[in-house]
Design an enzyme around this catalytic site. Structure first.
Site, PDB file in Angstrom:
ATOM      1  N   GLU A 119      -3.529   7.585  -3.810  1.00  0.00           N
ATOM      2  CA  GLU A 119      -3.407   6.242  -3.249  1.00  0.00           C
ATOM      3  C   GLU A 119      -3.145   5.215  -4.338  1.00  0.00           C
ATOM      4  O   GLU A 119      -3.823   5.213  -5.368  1.00  0.00           O
ATOM      5  CB  GLU A 119      -4.703   5.897  -2.506  1.00  0.00           C
ATOM      6  CG  GLU A 119      -4.749   4.518  -1.890  1.00  0.00           C
ATOM      7  CD  GLU A 119      -6.076   4.254  -1.203  1.00  0.00           C
ATOM      8  OE1 GLU A 119      -6.162   4.513   0.011  1.00  0.00           O
ATOM      9  OE2 GLU A 119      -7.027   3.815  -1.870  1.00  0.00           O
ATOM     10  N   TYR A 128       0.860  -1.190   0.000  1.00  0.00           N
ATOM     11  CA  TYR A 128       0.000   0.000   0.000  1.00  0.00           C
ATOM     12  C   TYR A 128       0.890   1.233   0.000  1.00  0.00           C
ATOM     13  O   TYR A 128       1.866   1.315   0.753  1.00  0.00           O
ATOM     14  CB  TYR A 128      -0.910   0.042   1.236  1.00  0.00           C
ATOM     15  CG  TYR A 128      -1.711   1.322   1.325  1.00  0.00           C
ATOM     16  CD1 TYR A 128      -2.984   1.397   0.781  1.00  0.00           C
ATOM     17  CD2 TYR A 128      -1.181   2.457   1.934  1.00  0.00           C
ATOM     18  CE1 TYR A 128      -3.712   2.575   0.835  1.00  0.00           C
ATOM     19  CE2 TYR A 128      -1.897   3.645   1.992  1.00  0.00           C
ATOM     20  CZ  TYR A 128      -3.172   3.703   1.446  1.00  0.00           C
ATOM     21  OH  TYR A 128      -3.885   4.873   1.491  1.00  0.00           O
TER      22      TYR A 128
END
Length: 394
Positions: free
Chosen positions: A200, A112
């Site tokens: 993101e 991530y």
């Protein structure tokens, strides 16, 4: 402002982040052709992904892995045929009008990588984790030690030592360190240049042969900066915004529809949030967030009422105004005029406080004969109690 995944991927790619191939389509037939194109470019499989402004698409059936053109067509037809319901959509779901057919890649590990604005620190913060592929909120709850944070100086940008530290913390070695640092630098530069509020990549992946790729992306932008981000503003998809919220934007109102049955008309974002909180404290459910601003006009108040009442779930309205720049008597006159013009069949509780509050209360009292559903709230607690009681009894 939100954009679609395919648009975020294009921005990442233009910034220098390695992204697998992908083609956007509107129909099942186009999905079939897109698979053939990706196959000719070397892909052995593809992922059909619904393009909507909501997370959790895979859980709702909006992401399908396919191995043939026929499978791509069938998956596309299925996704386009019904509303997509995810944890981040309304209960009835949202329509899917566009798909991304993305080239599939082999994955050795998922990471991530994201950037958000930390209001407490007053600067952007990189958030990274070696546990990618799932919601970062779940990672933070189940394994908070897996979350790595690194603040960024908004003027100096990303420092080389910060990129190196993060690369090692995530477990990269050899050439992967160089690849990750290049990807991170590109993401930070894009974030700062585009006035983003969130950028993101989830997941950022490592392939079996050691390549670092971004295979999913989400980027949100600061609405207040779009006047200087014309190219970014042009990416907005109006079909993803409810009609009521579009109308609010046109009249410079801040409005977000919720699931409750008590409409809120308030001046000031903080006061609007406090109003929603106190409604819930008294057992009610707010139907919206609506901030008419500090200098609300009669036209704005009238349109605000129209927008609130366009929601069939609304069974009552709480007006909570603190007069400052806009004096209470001015607001009171606007409320009365708007109420007469729009018409009310649901309880309307009005709470006013601030500059010229006494003349304003006289205006409201005098209008009660013409607006029989209107109730005066002496203070915020009293107003919340009265609207929840009125809606409950109704």
């Amino acid at each position: 402002m939100k954009i679609h995944e395919y648009q975020a991927r294009e921005l990442l790619q233009s910034a220098g982040v390695p992204v697998p191939g992908g083609i956007t389509v509107d129909t099942a037939d186009e999905a079939e052709k897109a698979f053939e194109t990706l196959k000719n470019d070397g892909a052995t499989l593809a992922v059909v992904k619904a393009q909507v402004h909501a997370g959790g698409r895979g859980k709702g059936g909006g992401v399908k892995l396919v191995k043939t053109a026929a499978e791509a067509k069938d998956a596309a037809a299925t996704i386009l045929s019904k509303n997509l319901v995810t944890p981040q959509t309304p209960p009835e779901g949202v329509p899917v009008n566009k798909l991304l057919i993305a080239a599939g890649v082999d994955i050795a590990h998922e990471y991530y990588l994201g950037i958000v604005v930390d209001r407490a620190l007053g600067c952007p913060v990189i958030i990274a984790s070696a546990e990618g592929g799932m919601a970062i909120e779940e990672v933070a709850e189940e394994n908070p030690d897996a979350i790595i944070k690194e603040p960024i100086d908004p003027v100096a940008g990303l420092r080389p030592y910060q990129a190196t530290k993060l690369a090692f913390a995530l477990g990269f070695t050899g050439d992967q360190v160089k690849q990750f640092k290049k990807t991170l630098a590109a993401l930070v530069a894009l974030f700062l240049k585009s006035d983003a509020s969130l950028a993101e990549i989830n997941p950022l992946i490592k392939t079996p042969d050691g390549q670092i790729l971004a295979i999913d992306a989400k980027i949100d932008f600061d609405d207040n900066a779009m006047f200087r981000q014309k190219d970014i503003a042009a990416l907005e998809d109006p079909t993803e915004t409810p009609e009521s919220e579009q109308r609010a934007q046109e009249h410079h109102l801040s409005y977000i529809q919720l699931d409750g049955n008590i409409g809120c008309l308030v001046n000031g974002a903080g006061l609007a949030m406090a109003t929603m909180d106190i409604i819930k404290l008294h057992g009610g459910e707010p139907a919206n967030f609506l901030d008419v601003g500090g200098s609300a006009s009669q036209e704005a108040v009238t349109e605000a009422f129209r927008i609130i009442l366009s929601d069939d779930n609304v069974k009552g309205i709480l007006v909570n105004i603190f007069g400052g720049i806009a004096k209470c008597d001015t607001i009171a006159n606007a409320i009365v005029a708007a109420a007469k013009e729009v018409g009310f069949k649901v309880p309307l509780v009005v709470r006013l406080e601030g500059t010229n509050v006494e003349p304003a209360r006289k205006i409201i009292e005098a209008a009660k004969a013409d607006i029989p559903t209107m109730i005066v709230g002496n203070d915020l607690t009293d107003a919340a109690s009265k609207i929840t009681a009125a809606v409950g009894s109704a």
